[in-house]
Design an enzyme around this catalytic site. Sequence first.
Site, PDB file in Angstrom:
ATOM      1  CG  ASP A  39      19.063 -97.161 -34.254  1.00  0.00           C
ATOM      2  OD1 ASP A  39      19.169 -96.303 -33.363  1.00  0.00           O
ATOM      3  OD2 ASP A  39      18.991 -96.869 -35.470  1.00  0.00           O
ATOM      4  CD  GLU A  87      21.286 -91.492 -35.905  1.00  0.00           C
ATOM      5  OE1 GLU A  87      21.577 -90.394 -36.383  1.00  0.00           O
ATOM      6  OE2 GLU A  87      21.860 -92.549 -36.267  1.00  0.00           O
TER       7      GLU A  87
HETATM    8 ZN   LIG Z   1      24.776 -92.273 -34.245  1.00  0.00          ZN
END
Ligand SMILES: [Zn+2]
Length: 444
Positions: free
Chosen positions: A85, A150
């Site tokens: 992501d 994340e």
């Molecule tokens: Zn990162």
Amino acid sequence: MSKYITNQIMEEAIKALQELVAQPSYNQSPAPKAPFGKGIHLALNQMMALCDRLGMHTYEDPEGYYGYAEIGEGKEIFGVIGHLDTVPAGDLTSWSTAPFTPLIKDGFIYGRGTQDDKGPTIAALFALKSLLDAGLVPTKRIRFIFGTDEEILWRGIAKYNEKEAPIDMGFSPDAEFPLTYAEKGLQQSYLVGPGTDQFSLHMDNAMNAVPAKADYAGPRLTEVKAALDQHGFKYKDHGNSITVLGKSVHAMNAPQGVNAVLRLCIALDDVFDFLPLDLIGKCFLEDATGENLLGRVVDESGHLTFNISSFEVNEKETRLQIDMRVPVTVDHDKLIKRLSQKVKAFDLTYEHFDYLAPLFVSKESKLVKTLMKVYQDVTGDTNAKPQISGGATFARTMHNCVAFGGMLPGVPDYMHQANEQWSLSSMAKTMGIYAEALRLLCFE
Ligand SMILES: [Zn+2]
């Protein structure tokens, strides 16, 4: 340059990175099997297909939270933990290229995710491929684990840890070289107490930043201004309201900032008689190491940092937001108990919000020693030392795992910014370091 990183492997890696960047993968509303939206789901599918082609065994979580790809045999697992992501493109007018149409120009690759973290993840993956292409045989399982959340809440990697086998050793290519062996614990919490009808404060501040501004438009404004003047605190006067001014820094560096909320509260405490304000005005003051409240909390990873990002008051309730970065060897439970005790004297109750345990792998461990030696040998930077960080990478979610690259010192930081880009020569060097690291730790 590593002998494994041939022109051929670089070409393959760049092509794979272009394809991955071309698939936008920032957080969107959930869809079936895509808890973080379609884009991230498609990027994960794409990565699984790529790893299949590289001859790895792949597994995609049926709920869509994570995927991994593995090669080699044996009991032991060496993990490489990256994320697919990205943050959104942001303001498109600030970009000189299209963020999701990767462009190669003058030795750079441009596009969202080229530095964070698609580029470094691809670099590590093709470092592995370069060793396999050279005919080397892994002595253990090498597992690439792909996170999908994340940038927001780490829910993907949490699911991995819930459902899958732990790794025995590994690194996360999602930070800077040389290596981060210690990241402080991260505690975010609230302090809650009674309200008052004397004045009210409403704020909408992020937990992880020192607030640069604090507005006040309530009663006894003249007295509040006089108190600010007396302390020498800067503010803007709008007539019927004021804005106290500070300097914003990331919460992990809170002692280097100037906290406008604390300054406003110190002034308000001079004017109003309200016990929760005394916490700031008579005890905490402006010391963002929290020393005035908790005593000195420090170890080799540095001082405690204690950021109070908001102080909200209405008739019913008082609510403070706090972000603490806790030194790696400090007993977290004891610290929280002490904090809970101390704030009681100010009519406040401690309320937990979120906790990330620290990262701490000994500098004398095989992992740190090997990775440091590889880094020093490849770069020639023999003075490089393992680092401590107040930030947070996926490394802390896994056992015996450190953050290792992929950004080399001196590489301009474009993470989360417009015109994200990575130089292909840096990418090649990073791949060379990863190839040598994997060779020493995972191959004969
Ligand atoms: Zn990162």
